[in-house]
Design a protein around this motif. Structure first.
Motif, PDB file in Angstrom:
ATOM      1  N   ALA A  59       0.841  -1.204   0.000  1.00  0.00           N
ATOM      2  CA  ALA A  59       0.000   0.000   0.000  1.00  0.00           C
ATOM      3  C   ALA A  59       0.876   1.254   0.000  1.00  0.00           C
ATOM      4  CB  ALA A  59      -0.925  -0.013   1.214  1.00  0.00           C
TER       5      ALA A  59
ATOM      6  N   LEU B 264      -4.631   7.943  -1.456  1.00  0.00           N
ATOM      7  CA  LEU B 264      -5.114   6.565  -1.348  1.00  0.00           C
ATOM      8  C   LEU B 264      -6.128   6.386  -0.211  1.00  0.00           C
ATOM      9  CD1 LEU B 264      -4.777   3.670  -2.407  1.00  0.00           C
ATOM     10  CD2 LEU B 264      -2.894   3.371  -0.803  1.00  0.00           C
ATOM     11  N   VAL B 265      -7.239   5.745  -0.522  1.00  0.00           N
ATOM     12  CA  VAL B 265      -8.255   5.424   0.484  1.00  0.00           C
ATOM     13  C   VAL B 265      -8.379   3.909   0.652  1.00  0.00           C
ATOM     14  CG1 VAL B 265     -10.728   5.539   1.042  1.00  0.00           C
ATOM     15  CG2 VAL B 265      -9.561   7.551   0.096  1.00  0.00           C
ATOM     16  N   SER B 266      -8.243   3.177  -0.447  1.00  0.00           N
ATOM     17  CA  SER B 266      -8.415   1.730  -0.389  1.00  0.00           C
ATOM     18  C   SER B 266      -7.735   1.114  -1.609  1.00  0.00           C
ATOM     19  CB  SER B 266      -9.916   1.398  -0.383  1.00  0.00           C
ATOM     20  OG  SER B 266     -10.117  -0.002  -0.438  1.00  0.00           O
ATOM     21  N   ALA B 267      -7.212  -0.081  -1.449  1.00  0.00           N
ATOM     22  CA  ALA B 267      -6.595  -0.804  -2.568  1.00  0.00           C
ATOM     23  C   ALA B 267      -6.838  -2.286  -2.365  1.00  0.00           C
ATOM     24  CB  ALA B 267      -5.092  -0.525  -2.625  1.00  0.00           C
ATOM     25  N   LYS B 268      -7.443  -2.931  -3.339  1.00  0.00           N
ATOM     26  CA  LYS B 268      -7.713  -4.362  -3.240  1.00  0.00           C
ATOM     27  C   LYS B 268      -7.213  -5.043  -4.508  1.00  0.00           C
ATOM     28  CE  LYS B 268     -10.667  -3.775   0.322  1.00  0.00           C
ATOM     29  NZ  LYS B 268     -10.244  -4.077   1.708  1.00  0.00           N
ATOM     30  N   GLY B 269      -6.457  -6.095  -4.330  1.00  0.00           N
ATOM     31  CA  GLY B 269      -6.064  -6.894  -5.475  1.00  0.00           C
ATOM     32  C   GLY B 269      -7.291  -7.553  -6.072  1.00  0.00           C
TER      33      GLY B 269
ATOM     34  N   LEU C  79      -7.876  -2.699  -7.623  1.00  0.00           N
ATOM     35  CA  LEU C  79      -8.951  -1.711  -7.637  1.00  0.00           C
ATOM     36  C   LEU C  79      -8.628  -0.702  -6.542  1.00  0.00           C
ATOM     37  CD1 LEU C  79     -11.613  -0.490  -8.416  1.00  0.00           C
ATOM     38  CD2 LEU C  79     -12.789  -2.321  -7.218  1.00  0.00           C
TER      39      LEU C  79
ATOM     40  N   GLU D 217      -9.182   3.042  -4.657  1.00  0.00           N
ATOM     41  CA  GLU D 217     -10.026   4.199  -4.396  1.00  0.00           C
ATOM     42  C   GLU D 217      -9.136   5.294  -3.828  1.00  0.00           C
ATOM     43  OE1 GLU D 217     -13.445   3.390  -1.970  1.00  0.00           O
ATOM     44  OE2 GLU D 217     -13.731   5.520  -1.528  1.00  0.00           O
TER      45      GLU D 217
ATOM     46  N   ARG E 258     -12.117   6.403  -8.472  1.00  0.00           N
ATOM     47  CA  ARG E 258     -11.700   5.000  -8.482  1.00  0.00           C
ATOM     48  C   ARG E 258     -10.892   4.710  -9.732  1.00  0.00           C
ATOM     49  NH1 ARG E 258     -17.187   3.217  -7.524  1.00  0.00           N
ATOM     50  NH2 ARG E 258     -17.211   5.422  -6.999  1.00  0.00           N
TER      51      ARG E 258
END
Lengths: 320, 320
Positions: free
Chosen positions: B9, B24-29, B40, B42, B47
């Motif tokens: 991250a 950065l708020v969120s990061a998902k593989g 993905l 946010e 996004r």
């Protein structure tokens, strides 16, 4: 790290129609944890995680996990609740598996935690324990001390393929822990797996504590020991970061606190934490093909921690 | 379906700081395609998809793909553009791999397309071809007819493990296609892989056309044939759905259109499309361990289509 069960968008849309969450806008399979299948779902009403429980989570345990999360959320902890459908149900069946639609929480997991991250994580764990002090439901910890012996027996001498004489070392450690385990310490529901992966953060604040699928009733301070083993080492377990350890414990003290007896027993609890992850990683290592698309985590990273904890003083680990 | 390369991250946050996209708020593989690693993401600004190109995409081709997407987006097609950083660069290096930060598009891929879905997909493909008529950059189609022979030779007789005498059947089909291939038909940049997976839809409208990593210069109507093979069969290739085929072609006619020569050659083009996916799936089948965590797609689903196309008339396939 993979999505195990593919769910058609049409089936996700049909599932969402049971809830008051708006209609489907986007759905992406995400690589969150290795235990379940997860989809990040956007609707006209917000964002959610759809989790399908694969074989490692017993469907019979779901009501317990959901109750823990509801209790924690009600007390203001940043944990993801399972959404209720219009009939009040939190568990559904999707593609033949038990499934929950879960709140999406912002934040990212730190990969290289600093002192202030560890402090924040410790404080969040303390608040978790504070909030769980009046929680009455129970779940046995299958990953507690009796579970480690069972797992060691399952691995047998095959574990020596990872390192020569590792089975012998583990047997000696188990004998030590069985003799010195501080079973009289205060018990509580614990998270039991609070690795940095399971803590979402933003701007130094904890915005989410996730993955409660090991939550169980056990020695409360062992949860602190697990978190210590998970957060306070660098270079794949080779180096203990004393300043980070002290920050974690200072955070935990701010949120809840350790008794004198817990402090005295802390090195033994940490040996137990290191052994637990050494054993589960070894089991996964021995049972995952080398060419599988999941990343096998190095079990020896926890043997290094075990070596360290075996000679460390409470002061070294706790920072004061 | 998996994330191949893990990106911390902290490294994603550092990458984002090069762009004007917020923090950065969120990061998902995410499990998008099997060729690349995708996150993905946010941010406070929106996004995005972060794509890291793994071995199957040649970094030297990225400027071509990016130019195709920019051209299509400029003409109003719903395709995801690569975002420019503050210095104007669209390609970065992340974890040692070429990487792009890409627009996020809403919509989901239909798993069981209906007639109206097929019509919408055909129309979107037609608009794509219309928009690409003045696009001048070129890329050879490594997955065109010469590529199929090469792939068949690479598979050799090992392919008979999938079905007895399959190698012989493929050799005969290749000989037929090499003799009857309508190479004189109009050429264009084509998508070349427009499966339902690569079309995002919402409320019956196409909201996204993605995964242009096979885009190349080839017979334009072959792109329609690929889409026909991808959208118009049920039961893993066993049954042709004539109404859906007619709807797809009607949609394409609305967006662009087929000439008389293209209609006449359509069965041969479809045989080529079926053979292309039979061969690539067979190759993947032979080279993916059965216990790997990627789903192996059944090559024989395209042998069924090949059988069907070998005797089908243009009218059956085109619906008029």
């Amino acid at each position: 790290v993979a999505v195990y069960t593919l769910v058609a968008a049409e089936d996700i849309a049909a599932l969402l129609s049971r809830y008051d969450v708006g209609t489907l806008v986007s759905a992406k399979g995400i690589a969150e944890g290795v235990e379940n299948s997860n989809y990040l779902i956007e609707t006209t009403g917000g964002r959610f995680i759809l989790t399908l429980y694969e074989k490692r989570v017993d469907a019979a345990d779901l009501p317990f996990f959901i109750a823990v999360l509801d209790h924690l959320a009600m007390k203001g902890n940043p944990v993801p609740r399972a959404i209720r459908d219009r009939n009040g149900f939190q568990v559904q069946t999707v593609a033949g598996r038990p499934a929950c639609l879960i709140e999406f929480l912002p934040g990212v997991s730190v990969t290289r935690p600093g002192r202030s991250d560890a402090h924040a994580a410790g404080a969040a764990l303390g608040r978790l324990h504070w909030s769980l002090a009046d929680f009455r439901a129970r779940r046995d910890n299958s990953m507690g001390l009796p579970g480690w012996r069972h797992l060691a027996e399952q691995c047998g001498t095959a574990i020596d393929k990872i390192r020569p004489r590792l089975a012998e070392r583990i047997a000696a450690e188990l004998a030590f822990l069985e003799q010195h385990w501080p079973a009289e310490l205060a018990h509580s529901i614990i998270h039991a797996d609070l690795f940095p992966d399971n803590v979402l953060m933003l701007d130094g604040q904890v915005t989410g504590i996730i993955d409660f699928y090991f939550a169980a009733y056990d020695i409360r301070a062992w949860d602190v020991a697990v978190t210590h083993a998970a957060w306070c080492f660098d270079d794949d377990g080779a180096h203990y970061n004393a300043a980070r350890g002290a920050a974690l414990i200072a955070g935990y003290e701010a949120g809840f606190g350790l008794s004198h007896a817990e402090r005295t027993a802390f090195p033994v609890l940490c040996r137990g934490a290191a052994l637990r992850f050494l054993l589960t990683r070894a089991w996964d290592w021995l049972n995952t093909p080398a060419d599988a698309m999941v990343t096998r985590k190095n079990p020896l990273a926890f043997l290094s921690r075990l070596d360290f904890y075996a000679t460390a003083s409470p002061k070294t680990l706790l920072g004061a």
